[in-house]
Design an enzyme around this catalytic site. Structure first.
Site, PDB file in Angstrom:
ATOM      1  N   THR A   1      -0.276  -4.982  -7.626  1.00 25.68           N
ATOM      2  CA  THR A   1       0.833  -5.122  -6.671  1.00 25.68           C
ATOM      3  C   THR A   1       2.154  -4.792  -7.374  1.00 25.68           C
ATOM      4  O   THR A   1       3.219  -5.197  -6.922  1.00 25.68           O
ATOM      5  CB  THR A   1       0.905  -6.549  -6.083  1.00 25.68           C
ATOM      6  OG1 THR A   1       1.024  -7.483  -7.163  1.00 25.68           O
ATOM      7  CG2 THR A   1      -0.306  -6.882  -5.242  1.00 25.68           C
TER       8      THR A   1
ATOM      9  N   ARG B   1       3.323  -1.422  -9.664  1.00 26.29           N
ATOM     10  CA  ARG B   1       3.776  -0.049  -9.410  1.00 26.29           C
ATOM     11  C   ARG B   1       2.576   0.873  -9.525  1.00 26.29           C
ATOM     12  O   ARG B   1       1.753   0.723 -10.437  1.00 26.29           O
ATOM     13  CB  ARG B   1       4.856   0.385 -10.409  1.00 26.29           C
ATOM     14  CG  ARG B   1       6.254  -0.149 -10.113  1.00 26.29           C
ATOM     15  CD  ARG B   1       6.864   0.434  -8.829  1.00 26.29           C
ATOM     16  NE  ARG B   1       8.178  -0.127  -8.550  1.00 26.29           N
ATOM     17  CZ  ARG B   1       8.421  -1.193  -7.798  1.00 26.29           C
ATOM     18  NH1 ARG B   1       7.422  -1.832  -7.222  1.00 26.29           N
ATOM     19  NH2 ARG B   1       9.656  -1.606  -7.590  1.00 26.29           N
TER      20      ARG B   1
ATOM     21  N   ASP C   1      -1.413  -2.568  -3.609  1.00 21.10           N
ATOM     22  CA  ASP C   1      -0.278  -2.593  -2.677  1.00 21.10           C
ATOM     23  C   ASP C   1       0.686  -1.455  -3.003  1.00 21.10           C
ATOM     24  O   ASP C   1       1.693  -1.278  -2.331  1.00 21.10           O
ATOM     25  CB  ASP C   1       0.443  -3.952  -2.797  1.00 21.10           C
ATOM     26  CG  ASP C   1       1.571  -4.110  -1.790  1.00 21.10           C
ATOM     27  OD1 ASP C   1       1.312  -3.896  -0.581  1.00 21.10           O
ATOM     28  OD2 ASP C   1       2.707  -4.421  -2.196  1.00 21.10           O
TER      29      ASP C   1
ATOM     30  N   GLU D   1       3.023   7.168  -3.397  1.00 21.65           N
ATOM     31  CA  GLU D   1       3.261   6.449  -2.142  1.00 21.65           C
ATOM     32  C   GLU D   1       4.494   6.915  -1.376  1.00 21.65           C
ATOM     33  O   GLU D   1       4.588   6.700  -0.165  1.00 21.65           O
ATOM     34  CB  GLU D   1       3.362   4.938  -2.402  1.00 21.65           C
ATOM     35  CG  GLU D   1       4.603   4.498  -3.157  1.00 21.65           C
ATOM     36  CD  GLU D   1       4.650   2.986  -3.356  1.00 21.65           C
ATOM     37  OE1 GLU D   1       3.653   2.396  -3.797  1.00 21.65           O
ATOM     38  OE2 GLU D   1       5.714   2.400  -3.062  1.00 21.65           O
TER      39      GLU D   1
ATOM     40  N   HIS E   1       2.734  -1.338   0.234  1.00 22.10           N
ATOM     41  CA  HIS E   1       3.895  -1.933  -0.442  1.00 22.10           C
ATOM     42  C   HIS E   1       4.520  -3.041   0.403  1.00 22.10           C
ATOM     43  O   HIS E   1       5.720  -3.022   0.698  1.00 22.10           O
ATOM     44  CB  HIS E   1       4.925  -0.848  -0.787  1.00 22.10           C
ATOM     45  CG  HIS E   1       5.705  -1.172  -2.029  1.00 22.10           C
ATOM     46  ND1 HIS E   1       5.903  -0.283  -3.046  1.00 22.10           N
ATOM     47  CD2 HIS E   1       6.324  -2.317  -2.428  1.00 22.10           C
ATOM     48  CE1 HIS E   1       6.625  -0.847  -4.005  1.00 22.10           C
ATOM     49  NE2 HIS E   1       6.891  -2.099  -3.645  1.00 22.10           N
TER      50      HIS E   1
ATOM     51  N   ALA F   1       3.923  -6.444  -0.347  1.00 24.64           N
ATOM     52  CA  ALA F   1       3.840  -7.741  -1.016  1.00 24.64           C
ATOM     53  C   ALA F   1       5.153  -8.524  -0.925  1.00 24.64           C
ATOM     54  O   ALA F   1       5.163  -9.742  -0.843  1.00 24.64           O
ATOM     55  CB  ALA F   1       3.434  -7.558  -2.474  1.00 24.64           C
TER      56      ALA F   1
HETATM   57  P1  NAI Z   1       9.933  -9.512 -14.583  1.00 29.00           P
HETATM   58  O1  NAI Z   1      10.918  -8.621 -15.242  1.00 29.00           O
HETATM   59  O2  NAI Z   1      10.299 -10.917 -14.271  1.00 29.00           O
HETATM   60  O3  NAI Z   1       8.587  -9.562 -15.449  1.00 29.00           O
HETATM   61  C1  NAI Z   1       7.963  -8.433 -15.980  1.00 29.00           C
HETATM   62  C2  NAI Z   1       7.175  -8.894 -17.200  1.00 29.00           C
HETATM   63  O4  NAI Z   1       6.375  -7.809 -17.654  1.00 29.00           O
HETATM   64  C3  NAI Z   1       8.073  -9.318 -18.374  1.00 29.00           C
HETATM   65  O5  NAI Z   1       7.675 -10.606 -18.834  1.00 29.00           O
HETATM   66  C4  NAI Z   1       7.824  -8.245 -19.435  1.00 29.00           C
HETATM   67  O6  NAI Z   1       7.898  -8.735 -20.748  1.00 29.00           O
HETATM   68  C5  NAI Z   1       6.419  -7.821 -19.072  1.00 29.00           C
HETATM   69  N1  NAI Z   1       6.029  -6.504 -19.552  1.00 29.00           N
HETATM   70  C6  NAI Z   1       6.799  -5.391 -19.704  1.00 29.00           C
HETATM   71  N2  NAI Z   1       6.045  -4.370 -20.141  1.00 29.00           N
HETATM   72  C7  NAI Z   1       4.780  -4.846 -20.266  1.00 29.00           C
HETATM   73  C8  NAI Z   1       3.549  -4.280 -20.666  1.00 29.00           C
HETATM   74  N3  NAI Z   1       3.452  -2.986 -21.017  1.00 29.00           N
HETATM   75  N4  NAI Z   1       2.449  -5.056 -20.656  1.00 29.00           N
HETATM   76  C9  NAI Z   1       2.524  -6.357 -20.288  1.00 29.00           C
HETATM   77  N5  NAI Z   1       3.659  -6.958 -19.900  1.00 29.00           N
HETATM   78  C10 NAI Z   1       4.780  -6.206 -19.883  1.00 29.00           C
HETATM   79  O7  NAI Z   1       9.496  -8.740 -13.267  1.00 29.00           O
HETATM   80  P2  NAI Z   1       8.836  -9.350 -11.952  1.00 29.00           P
HETATM   81  O8  NAI Z   1       9.889  -9.816 -11.021  1.00 29.00           O
HETATM   82  O9  NAI Z   1       7.752 -10.288 -12.328  1.00 29.00           O
HETATM   83  O10 NAI Z   1       8.222  -8.020 -11.287  1.00 29.00           O
HETATM   84  C11 NAI Z   1       7.165  -7.314 -11.917  1.00 29.00           C
HETATM   85  C12 NAI Z   1       6.976  -6.000 -11.197  1.00 29.00           C
HETATM   86  O11 NAI Z   1       6.467  -6.230  -9.883  1.00 29.00           O
HETATM   87  C13 NAI Z   1       8.278  -5.200 -10.947  1.00 29.00           C
HETATM   88  O12 NAI Z   1       8.636  -4.441 -12.077  1.00 29.00           O
HETATM   89  C14 NAI Z   1       7.879  -4.324  -9.804  1.00 29.00           C
HETATM   90  O13 NAI Z   1       7.347  -3.120 -10.317  1.00 29.00           O
HETATM   91  C15 NAI Z   1       6.769  -5.110  -9.089  1.00 29.00           C
HETATM   92  N6  NAI Z   1       7.164  -5.575  -7.763  1.00 29.00           N
HETATM   93  C16 NAI Z   1       6.382  -5.232  -6.688  1.00 29.00           C
HETATM   94  C17 NAI Z   1       6.733  -5.649  -5.418  1.00 29.00           C
HETATM   95  C18 NAI Z   1       5.887  -5.323  -4.231  1.00 29.00           C
HETATM   96  O14 NAI Z   1       6.325  -5.537  -3.082  1.00 29.00           O
HETATM   97  N7  NAI Z   1       4.674  -4.826  -4.395  1.00 29.00           N
HETATM   98  C19 NAI Z   1       7.952  -6.425  -5.182  1.00 29.00           C
HETATM   99  C20 NAI Z   1       8.671  -6.779  -6.388  1.00 29.00           C
HETATM  100  C21 NAI Z   1       8.291  -6.340  -7.625  1.00 29.00           C
END
Ligand code: NAI
Length: 332
Positions: free
Chosen positions: A232, A234, A258, A263, A295, A297
Site C-alpha cells: 500500500t 508505492r 493499492d 497507475e 490507491h 488506502a
Molecule cells: P514515514 O516517513 O513516517 O515512514 C517511512 C519509514 O520508511 C521510515 O521509518 C524510514 O526510515 C523507512 N524507510 C525508508 N527507506 C526504507 C527502506 N529502503 N527499507 C525499509 N524502510 C525504509 O512515512 P509513512 O507516513 O509511514 O508513509 C510510508 C509510505 O506510504 C509513503 O512514503 C507513501 O509512499 C505511502 N503512502 C501510501 C498511501 C496510500 O493511500 N496508499 C497514503 C500515504 C502514504
C-alpha cells in the site's frame, strides 16, 4: 492566495472548500494531471497543489517558476513525483502532508489482507447470486502467522500494532528502529531474514531511487513459498513482471496492491467503457489470488479533512516565511 489544483476529484473540492472558511484562498480546480503537456495552462497563481500522480519534473518546475508560481503544495505524503533539486534551483518552496492519518492506510492494508485471505469479495458476489457454496473460499488464520513489515514509520508502525492485535508475530526492517515497537515485541531483523521468515510481507517504506524494485526476482527468491505480499506504499517498490512470474510459479500465494507502478494512466478514473492498453495490469487482474484497489488506502473522512487543513496551513506557513516542510536530508 491563488492556488491551481491538479488531479482534482469532487471530494478534493468538497474538503478544500470546507476548510477555506475565511475565504483567504482562491481556488482553480483542474481534473487533469499536472505535467509538461499541460503546464502552460497555469496562469496567475501563487501555488500549485498536486497529488501522487502529477509529474512535477524539472521542465514543469522551470515553466512554473517562469510564470511566477512560488509554491508546490503536495496534498499527499509521498513526494517521489517532484524533482526537489529542480525546485530548489528555481526557488520554489515545496510542502507536503507528512502525516494525515497513518491509521487510514494501516487499516486499509489489513482490510486488503483480510479480503485477499478470506475472499469476502468473492463471497459477497456469490451470495448475491444465491450461490452458498464454500468451495474455493478457503483461507488461513492470521493468528500465529509472521508478518514482515518493511518500513516502520507512521503507517508501518500503525500496521504493526494492528497485526499484533490479530495475534501475529511481527518482524520489521527499517534503517531507524522504533523503541516503542521494540518494547511492544516487534523484532527488527535484516531484510533477508524478514523475507525468509515471514508468511506475509507488507511494504510501508517510501519509494526512493535506492529501493526501486525492492521486490524483485532476487528478493522474491528469498521469501517463503506461498508468501502473501501486500503493497500500500508505492508501485515502484515492486518489479511487477517479476511478481507476475512469482504468481505463475505459485511462489506468491496472494498479492494485494493499492498502488501500481504505471497507475497514473489508470487510477482515479472511470475507465469501465474503454479498452485498457496496459497488458501488465490486465495480467495481474486475471489472477484469482490478486486483489487490487486504486490507491484508496488514504481515503477516509478523517484523512481528507486533515489533508486539506494541513495543506492550507503549510501554504500559510510558507507565506509567513517559515521553512518548507521537506527537510533537505530527504532530497532524492
Ligand atoms: P514515514 O516517513 O513516517 O515512514 C517511512 C519509514 O520508511 C521510515 O521509518 C524510514 O526510515 C523507512 N524507510 C525508508 N527507506 C526504507 C527502506 N529502503 N527499507 C525499509 N524502510 C525504509 O512515512 P509513512 O507516513 O509511514 O508513509 C510510508 C509510505 O506510504 C509513503 O512514503 C507513501 O509512499 C505511502 N503512502 C501510501 C498511501 C496510500 O493511500 N496508499 C497514503 C500515504 C502514504
Amino acid at each position: 492566495m491563488r492556488i491551481a489544483f491538479f488531479s482534482t476529484q469532487p471530494y478534493d473540492r468538497l474538503f478544500f472548500e470546507q476548510e477555506n472558511t475565511s475565504g483567504e484562498f482562491d481556488y482553480q480546480f483542474f481534473e487533469t494531471h499536472l505535467g509538461p503537456h499541460i503546464v502552460e495552462i497555469v496562469q496567475d497563481v501563487d501555488a500549485v497543489c498536486v497529488f501522487v500522480n502529477d509529474k512535477v519534473n524539472r521542465e514543469v518546475i522551470q515553466t512554473l517558476a517562469g510564470k511566477g508560481v512560488r509554491i508546490i503544495a503536495l496534498r499527499c505524503a509521498g513526494f517521489n513525483n517532484v524533482d526537489l533539486n529542480a525546485a530548489k534551483e528555481f526557488g520554489l518552496s515545496v510542502c507536503r502532508v507528512p502525516a494525515y492519518s497513518p491509521e487510514a492506510v494501516a487499516e486499509h492494508t489489513m482490510a486488503m489482507l483480510l479480503t485477499l485471505n478470506r475472499k469476502t469479495h468473492k463471497a459477497y458476489n456469490r451470495v448475491r447470486e444465491q450461490n452458498f457454496s464454500l468451495n474455493g473460499l478457503l483461507g488461513f488464520n492470521l493468528y500465529g502467522k509472521t508478518i514482515g513489515v518493511v518500513g516502520t514509520g507512521k503507517i508501518g508502525k500503525a500496521f504493526c500494532k494492528i497485526a499484533q492485535g490479530f495475534g501475529c508475530a511481527v518482524l520489521a526492517f527499517d534503517p531507524y528502529q522504533d523503541d516503542e515497537l521494540k518494547d511492544r515485541g516487534v523484532t527488527y531483523v535484516g531484510l533477508d531474514e524478514l523475507y525468509g521468515e515471514s508468511d506475509i510481507v507488507s511494504l510501508h517504506c517510501p519509494l526512493t531511487p535506492e529501493n526501486k524494485h525492492l521486490i524483485s526476482s532476487d528478493s522474491l527468491g528469498k521469501m517463503k513459498d506461498g508468501v502473501t505480499l501486500v503493497n500500500t506504499s508505492r508501485g515502484g517498490l515492486i518489479d511487477t513482471l517479476a511478481v507476475i512470474d512469482a504468481l505463475k510459479s505459485r511462489k506468491i500465494a496472494g498479492l494485494a496492491i493499492d498502488v501500481y507502478e504505471q497507475e497514473e494512466k489508470l487510477f482515479f478514473k472511470d475507465l469501465s467503457g474503454t479498452i485498457i492498453e496496459d497488458d501488465t495490469i490486465q495480467r495481474l487482474m486475471s489472477f484469482p489470488n490478486v486483489l487490487i484497489t486504486a490507491h484508496q488506502a488514504f481515503f477516509t473522512d478523517e484523512a481528507l479533512t486533515q489533508i486539506a487543513r494541513i495543506t492550507l496551513r503549510n501554504l500559510q506557513d510558507i507565506e509567513a516565511g517559515l521553512a518548507p516542510v521537506i527537510p533537505q536530508a530527504q532530497l532524492c
